[in-house]
Design an enzyme around this catalytic site. Structure first.
Site, PDB file in Angstrom:
ATOM      1  N   SER A  39       0.700  -1.288  -0.059  1.00  0.00           N
ATOM      2  CA  SER A  39      -0.066  -0.041  -0.014  1.00  0.00           C
ATOM      3  C   SER A  39       0.763   1.306  -0.006  1.00  0.00           C
ATOM      4  O   SER A  39       0.378   2.159  -0.078  1.00  0.00           O
ATOM      5  CB  SER A  39      -0.891   0.031   1.141  1.00  0.00           C
ATOM      6  OG  SER A  39      -0.243   0.147   2.320  1.00  0.00           O
ATOM      7  N   LYS A  80       0.754   4.833   6.737  1.00  0.00           N
ATOM      8  CA  LYS A  80       0.197   5.516   5.743  1.00  0.00           C
ATOM      9  C   LYS A  80       0.677   6.884   5.844  1.00  0.00           C
ATOM     10  O   LYS A  80       1.600   7.397   6.710  1.00  0.00           O
ATOM     11  CB  LYS A  80      -1.250   5.650   5.732  1.00  0.00           C
ATOM     12  CG  LYS A  80      -1.811   4.397   6.060  1.00  0.00           C
ATOM     13  CD  LYS A  80      -1.990   3.561   4.565  1.00  0.00           C
ATOM     14  CE  LYS A  80      -2.653   2.201   4.659  1.00  0.00           C
ATOM     15  NZ  LYS A  80      -2.305   1.388   3.680  1.00  0.00           N
TER      16      LYS A  80
END
Length: 186
Positions: A39, A80
């Protein structure tokens, strides 16, 4: 014999102090984490091992584009990038990030965008109001996070905003594998 006992006692005391310091540092200041999944590609690779600074956000607020670790659930931490900060409205339209209606460059995505054909998009269009929570602006003590691999990331578009209570810390040091050792700059 007395000297031997004293020497053993000194060694045991030194080891206990070392383990105590390790425990305090690991619990309150720094911790290792392993990137799990694609990701954050191409910035972070699956299996990259990093150090998380756990105390930084006790002294200051996250900044745009910090790479952070947060508790996504009781069992799972995610890595993230902070994109939206408290008080801001965030939207993406035609692969362009807008903060409070102003275009914001994302230099860490440039290489990926150049590899794509003109009809492909990296990030599907969205507005803050369309995300879980349906906020008009990001509330205090919350941030909006996105993975760098926008097509393959479970982030605020699915999870909603991340509260500071969920935040583990900031990470910017890859220490393994050896050929990827680096300090990431925002």
């Amino acid at each position: 014999m007395e000297k031997l006992k004293s020497e053993w006692f000194d060694w045991i005391k030194a080891l206990l102090i070392a383990f105590g310091l390790f425990f305090v540092i690991r619990t309150f200041f720094f911790a290792p984490i392993v990137v799990d999944g694609p990701s954050m590609m191409p910035t972070l690779h699956d299996g990259d091992q990093m150090i998380v600074n756990k105390f930084l956000y006790q002294m200051k607020e996250p900044e745009r584009f910090d790479i952070v670790v947060f508790h996504a659930s009781d069992r799972k931490d995610f890595i993230k990038r902070v994109v939206g900060l408290p008080g801001e409205h965030v939207a993406v339209e035609n692969d362009t990030l807008y903060i409070d209606g102003e275009k914001v460059e994302e230099p860490f995505l440039q290489e990926q965008k150049e590899k794509m054909s003109s009809y492909q998009t990296m990030t599907g269009d969205f507005q803050l109001e369309n995300l879980p929570g349906e906020y008009e602006t990001i509330p205090e003590n919350h941030v909006l996070v996105l993975g760098d691999n926008r097509k393959n990331s479970t982030d605020s578009r699915i999870l909603g905003l991340v509260s500071m209570d969920q935040m583990v810390g900031k990470t910017s040091l890859i220490y393994w594998p050896f050929d990827r050792i680096q300090i990431l700059h925002d």
